[in-house]
Design a protein around this motif. Structure first.
Motif, PDB file in Angstrom:
ATOM      1  N   HIS A 214       1.595   7.319   7.981  1.00  0.00           N
ATOM      2  CA  HIS A 214       2.385   6.566   7.006  1.00  0.00           C
ATOM      3  C   HIS A 214       1.653   6.490   5.667  1.00  0.00           C
ATOM      4  N   ASP A 215       2.399   6.624   4.576  1.00  0.00           N
ATOM      5  CA  ASP A 215       1.798   6.612   3.240  1.00  0.00           C
ATOM      6  C   ASP A 215       1.776   5.230   2.596  1.00  0.00           C
ATOM      7  N   ASP A 216       2.501   4.258   3.145  1.00  0.00           N
ATOM      8  CA  ASP A 216       2.598   2.927   2.543  1.00  0.00           C
ATOM      9  C   ASP A 216       1.433   2.057   3.007  1.00  0.00           C
TER      10      ASP A 216
ATOM     11  N   ARG B  17      -4.676  -1.486   5.203  1.00  0.00           N
ATOM     12  CA  ARG B  17      -3.662  -1.910   6.165  1.00  0.00           C
ATOM     13  C   ARG B  17      -2.387  -1.134   5.868  1.00  0.00           C
ATOM     14  N   CYS B  18      -1.758  -0.645   6.923  1.00  0.00           N
ATOM     15  CA  CYS B  18      -0.511   0.092   6.791  1.00  0.00           C
ATOM     16  C   CYS B  18       0.646  -0.907   6.798  1.00  0.00           C
ATOM     17  N   ARG B  19       1.484  -0.837   5.792  1.00  0.00           N
ATOM     18  CA  ARG B  19       2.642  -1.733   5.721  1.00  0.00           C
ATOM     19  C   ARG B  19       3.735  -1.323   6.692  1.00  0.00           C
ATOM     20  N   ALA B  20       3.764  -0.056   7.081  1.00  0.00           N
ATOM     21  CA  ALA B  20       4.804   0.443   7.980  1.00  0.00           C
ATOM     22  C   ALA B  20       4.546   0.054   9.439  1.00  0.00           C
ATOM     23  N   CYS B  21       3.301   0.239   9.919  1.00  0.00           N
ATOM     24  CA  CYS B  21       3.019  -0.023  11.338  1.00  0.00           C
ATOM     25  C   CYS B  21       2.066  -1.191  11.562  1.00  0.00           C
ATOM     26  N   GLY B  22       1.449  -1.724  10.480  1.00  0.00           N
ATOM     27  CA  GLY B  22       0.555  -2.869  10.601  1.00  0.00           C
ATOM     28  C   GLY B  22      -0.861  -2.527  11.024  1.00  0.00           C
ATOM     29  N   ASP B  23      -1.161  -1.247  11.201  1.00  0.00           N
ATOM     30  CA  ASP B  23      -2.499  -0.826  11.610  1.00  0.00           C
ATOM     31  C   ASP B  23      -3.511  -1.115  10.503  1.00  0.00           C
ATOM     32  N   THR B  24      -4.704  -1.561  10.880  1.00  0.00           N
ATOM     33  CA  THR B  24      -5.812  -1.747   9.951  1.00  0.00           C
ATOM     34  C   THR B  24      -6.852  -0.686  10.266  1.00  0.00           C
ATOM     35  N   PHE B  25      -7.332   0.005   9.228  1.00  0.00           N
ATOM     36  CA  PHE B  25      -8.271   1.103   9.441  1.00  0.00           C
ATOM     37  C   PHE B  25      -9.242   1.190   8.281  1.00  0.00           C
TER      38      PHE B  25
ATOM     39  N   LEU C 166      -9.260  -6.505   0.621  1.00  0.00           N
ATOM     40  CA  LEU C 166     -10.482  -7.044   0.025  1.00  0.00           C
ATOM     41  C   LEU C 166     -11.476  -7.286   1.142  1.00  0.00           C
ATOM     42  N   SER C 167     -12.586  -6.600   1.102  1.00  0.00           N
ATOM     43  CA  SER C 167     -13.612  -6.736   2.131  1.00  0.00           C
ATOM     44  C   SER C 167     -14.683  -7.709   1.668  1.00  0.00           C
ATOM     45  N   THR C 168     -15.261  -8.424   2.614  1.00  0.00           N
ATOM     46  CA  THR C 168     -16.357  -9.326   2.302  1.00  0.00           C
ATOM     47  C   THR C 168     -17.623  -8.824   2.978  1.00  0.00           C
ATOM     48  N   VAL C 169     -18.746  -9.166   2.398  1.00  0.00           N
ATOM     49  CA  VAL C 169     -20.034  -8.749   2.935  1.00  0.00           C
ATOM     50  C   VAL C 169     -20.828 -10.000   3.277  1.00  0.00           C
ATOM     51  N   ALA C 170     -21.366 -10.054   4.472  1.00  0.00           N
ATOM     52  CA  ALA C 170     -22.197 -11.178   4.892  1.00  0.00           C
ATOM     53  C   ALA C 170     -23.644 -10.717   4.977  1.00  0.00           C
ATOM     54  N   VAL C 171     -24.525 -11.470   4.349  1.00  0.00           N
ATOM     55  CA  VAL C 171     -25.943 -11.145   4.386  1.00  0.00           C
ATOM     56  C   VAL C 171     -26.669 -12.373   4.910  1.00  0.00           C
ATOM     57  N   GLY C 172     -27.462 -12.197   5.931  1.00  0.00           N
ATOM     58  CA  GLY C 172     -28.180 -13.328   6.516  1.00  0.00           C
ATOM     59  C   GLY C 172     -29.654 -13.233   6.255  1.00  0.00           C
TER      60      GLY C 172
ATOM     61  N   PRO D  36     -16.514   8.398  -1.358  1.00  0.00           N
ATOM     62  CA  PRO D  36     -17.311   8.065  -2.538  1.00  0.00           C
ATOM     63  C   PRO D  36     -16.592   7.012  -3.393  1.00  0.00           C
ATOM     64  N   MET D  37     -17.374   6.246  -4.152  1.00  0.00           N
ATOM     65  CA  MET D  37     -16.796   5.210  -5.010  1.00  0.00           C
ATOM     66  C   MET D  37     -15.825   5.802  -6.029  1.00  0.00           C
ATOM     67  N   ARG D  38     -16.065   7.010  -6.487  1.00  0.00           N
ATOM     68  CA  ARG D  38     -15.175   7.623  -7.478  1.00  0.00           C
ATOM     69  C   ARG D  38     -13.779   7.867  -6.904  1.00  0.00           C
ATOM     70  N   GLU D  39     -13.643   7.836  -5.567  1.00  0.00           N
ATOM     71  CA  GLU D  39     -12.342   8.022  -4.911  1.00  0.00           C
ATOM     72  C   GLU D  39     -11.798   6.719  -4.323  1.00  0.00           C
ATOM     73  N   ALA D  40     -12.344   5.589  -4.772  1.00  0.00           N
ATOM     74  CA  ALA D  40     -11.966   4.288  -4.209  1.00  0.00           C
ATOM     75  C   ALA D  40     -10.483   3.979  -4.366  1.00  0.00           C
ATOM     76  N   ASN D  41      -9.851   4.445  -5.427  1.00  0.00           N
ATOM     77  CA  ASN D  41      -8.452   4.104  -5.685  1.00  0.00           C
ATOM     78  C   ASN D  41      -7.466   5.217  -5.325  1.00  0.00           C
ATOM     79  N   VAL D  42      -7.943   6.245  -4.626  1.00  0.00           N
ATOM     80  CA  VAL D  42      -7.069   7.328  -4.193  1.00  0.00           C
ATOM     81  C   VAL D  42      -6.215   6.829  -3.033  1.00  0.00           C
ATOM     82  N   LYS D  43      -4.912   7.120  -3.073  1.00  0.00           N
ATOM     83  CA  LYS D  43      -4.005   6.698  -2.002  1.00  0.00           C
ATOM     84  C   LYS D  43      -4.440   7.311  -0.671  1.00  0.00           C
ATOM     85  N   THR D  44      -4.264   6.557   0.412  1.00  0.00           N
ATOM     86  CA  THR D  44      -4.695   6.974   1.737  1.00  0.00           C
ATOM     87  C   THR D  44      -3.590   6.720   2.745  1.00  0.00           C
TER      88      THR D  44
END
Length: 69
Positions: free
Chosen positions: A34-36, A7-15, A41-47, A20-28
């Protein structure tokens, strides 16, 4: 490859960003540039049902499957 939701703190957009998992903590940056941003936290539903000893009704639901929901 996993998808991460931001989620972007500047414009409120969710994207989402697929990386790869090794890049999970790289800033986006958000799509608007916007850089902020903050990773959400994502959830997974399995039925589905299980064909276990309880006749296919085991686990899950609001009360652990006891009510058959």
């Amino acid at each position: 490859m996993p998808r991460y939701e931001y989620r972007c703190r500047a414009c409120g957009d969710t994207f989402e960003v697929q990386r790869p998992m090794r890049e999970a903590n790289v800033k986006t940056a958000c799509p608007a540039g916007h850089d902020d941003t903050v990773k959400l936290l994502s959830t997974v539903a399995v039925g589905g049902t299980s064909a276990g000893p309880g006749g296919g009704q085991s686990g899950g639901g609001c009360c652990g499957g006891a009510c058959g929901c």
